[in-house]
Design an enzyme around this catalytic site. Structure first.
Site, PDB file in Angstrom:
ATOM      1  N   SER A  93       7.497   4.283  -0.707  1.00 34.40           N
ATOM      2  CA  SER A  93       6.460   4.687   0.254  1.00 34.40           C
ATOM      3  C   SER A  93       7.094   5.403   1.442  1.00 34.40           C
ATOM      4  CB  SER A  93       5.693   3.460   0.742  1.00 34.40           C
ATOM      5  OG  SER A  93       5.164   2.776  -0.363  1.00 34.40           O
ATOM      6  N   ARG A  94       8.314   5.007   1.776  1.00 30.40           N
ATOM      7  CA  ARG A  94       8.987   5.614   2.940  1.00 30.40           C
ATOM      8  C   ARG A  94       9.341   7.094   2.710  1.00 30.40           C
ATOM      9  NH1 ARG A  94      10.872   0.308   3.576  1.00 30.40           N
ATOM     10  NH2 ARG A  94      10.429  -0.513   5.655  1.00 30.40           N
TER      11      ARG A  94
ATOM     12  N   ASP B 131      13.938  -2.583  -5.196  1.00 35.78           N
ATOM     13  CA  ASP B 131      14.260  -3.673  -4.263  1.00 35.78           C
ATOM     14  C   ASP B 131      14.942  -4.790  -5.061  1.00 35.78           C
ATOM     15  OD1 ASP B 131      12.933  -2.712  -1.732  1.00 35.78           O
ATOM     16  OD2 ASP B 131      11.287  -2.547  -3.155  1.00 35.78           O
TER      17      ASP B 131
ATOM     18  N   HIS C 255       4.592   2.118  -7.988  1.00 38.32           N
ATOM     19  CA  HIS C 255       3.632   1.011  -7.957  1.00 38.32           C
ATOM     20  C   HIS C 255       2.727   1.065  -9.191  1.00 38.32           C
ATOM     21  CE1 HIS C 255       4.173   1.507  -3.434  1.00 38.32           C
ATOM     22  NE2 HIS C 255       4.500   0.246  -3.628  1.00 38.32           N
TER      23      HIS C 255
ATOM     24  N   GLY D 294       0.826  -1.214   0.000  1.00 40.80           N
ATOM     25  CA  GLY D 294       0.000   0.000   0.000  1.00 40.80           C
ATOM     26  C   GLY D 294       0.856   1.257   0.000  1.00 40.80           C
TER      27      GLY D 294
ATOM     28  N   GLY E   6       9.249  -4.125  -8.354  1.00 39.55           N
ATOM     29  CA  GLY E   6      10.084  -2.992  -8.751  1.00 39.55           C
ATOM     30  C   GLY E   6      11.557  -3.268  -8.481  1.00 39.55           C
TER      31      GLY E   6
HETATM   32  O1  PAF Z   1       8.172  -4.752  -1.867  1.00 42.77           O
HETATM   33  C1  PAF Z   1       7.211  -4.771  -1.076  1.00 42.77           C
HETATM   34  O2  PAF Z   1       6.406  -3.846  -1.016  1.00 42.77           O
HETATM   35  C2  PAF Z   1       7.020  -5.980  -0.183  1.00 42.77           C
HETATM   36  O3  PAF Z   1       8.234  -6.474   0.241  1.00 42.77           O
HETATM   37  C3  PAF Z   1       6.152  -7.086  -0.814  1.00 42.77           C
HETATM   38  C4  PAF Z   1       6.826  -7.676  -2.037  1.00 42.77           C
HETATM   39  C5  PAF Z   1       4.791  -6.520  -1.197  1.00 42.77           C
HETATM   40  C6  PAF Z   1       5.939  -8.207   0.201  1.00 42.77           C
HETATM   41  O4  PAF Z   1       5.277  -7.757   1.348  1.00 42.77           O
END
Ligand code: PAF
Length: 276
Positions: A181-182, A145, A28, A22, A142
């Site tokens: 998001s952070r 990460d 996203h 979220g 994405g």
């Molecule tokens: O990248 C993220 O937002 C989270 O690590 C994920 C892949 C949704 C798992 O909770």
């Protein structure tokens, strides 16, 4: 969710899954747009997974805004927003769940694995549960990460989950900061200095052409730590497949620099490809 997917599959429709926690941003939405373009049905999960947080404050302060998420998702053409409760994903609750140790190999031991013990076990746990529930043909992640994608690929191989893992490019703000998001947690002063992370990484690609791996590493760390308020937790220049450090540029055809920086208390990650 299971019934909906079974119905779609019976009708021969392909399913894409975009797992998220979220607090959606344009990064996203770029995954959602890609999934919408490549599948008949796009499921976006919104679930702040407690088992992947090794720091309780990080979990407590993680940004949440379901109303805005749902609005953004309908604008982006997602078919389903799947926002399960903790009990749906971990029946009986997090404490009583059936725990298992995933075989994630060395890709989960380096970098984030060293600094966030248990994090990737939690990611593997939730992503495997989501994949088994939604049974997508493709799942979208994405590249911010970068290590997470390697870990998830490994998990799907060892767990025998048949899904295409699709890696999507990092989305950045106009000043280069990788969308996350952070970022919503940064004060205006922190937000003003955070783009130095990408600036240093991007500048180092040219520098790397005439300097060693060690010198490139050091110049990035020096440039970022030269900014009061930024502290590098790690910067590793690694083979893009094994995620093990390289010492020479000739060692691998795919080399990526992965960095984690504290901007005040906020932990930001980013990466850059030196060779691909
Ligand atoms: O990248 C993220 O937002 C989270 O690590 C994920 C892949 C949704 C798992 O909770």
């Amino acid at each position: 969710m299971e019934e909906f997917v079974s119905h779609s599959k019976r009708n021969g429709q392909s399913v894409g899954l975009v797992p998220t926690m979220g607090a959606l941003h344009d990064g996203h939405l770029s995954l959602v747009e890609r999934a919408v373009g490549e599948n008949d049905i796009t499921v976006v999960s919104l679930f702040v997974n407690p088992t992947q947080f090794n720091n309780p404050t990080d979990l407590a302060t993680y940004p949440r805004d379901e109303e805005s998420d749902l609005r953004l998702l309908s604008g982006a053409g997602a078919t389903v927003a799947f926002a399960p409760g903790v009990e749906d994903i971990y029946p009986g609750g997090v404490e009583n769940r059936a725990r298992k140790e995933f075989d994630l190999g060395t890709v989960a031991e380096v970098m984030e694995g060293k600094f966030r013990p248990g994090h990737f076990q939690g990611v593997a746990e939730v992503v495997s549960r989501l994949l088994r529930l939604v049974r997508p043909d493709r799942a979208y992640f994405g590249e911010k990460d970068f290590q997470q994608i390697a870990v998830i690929r490994r998990m799907t191989e060892t767990e025998g989950i048949d899904v295409d893992i699709i890696a999507c490019p990092i989305r950045r703000a106009d000043d280069g900061l990788a969308l996350s998001s952070r970022n919503a947690l940064l004060t205006p002063e922190q937000r003003a200095i955070a783009p130095e992370i990408h600036r240093a990484l991007a500048g180092s690609v040219d520098y790397a052409r005439s300097h060693s791996v060690r010198a490139t590493h050091d110049t990035v760390v020096e440039q970022i730590e030269g900014v009061p308020g930024l502290r590098v937790e790690y910067f590793e220049i690694v083979d893009g497949r094994t995620l093990l450090p390289v010492e020479e540029w000739e060692e691998s055809p795919w080399i990526v620099g992965c960095i984690t920086v504290y901007c005040g208390d906020i932990r930001l990650i980013d990466n850059i490809a030196y060779k691909k």
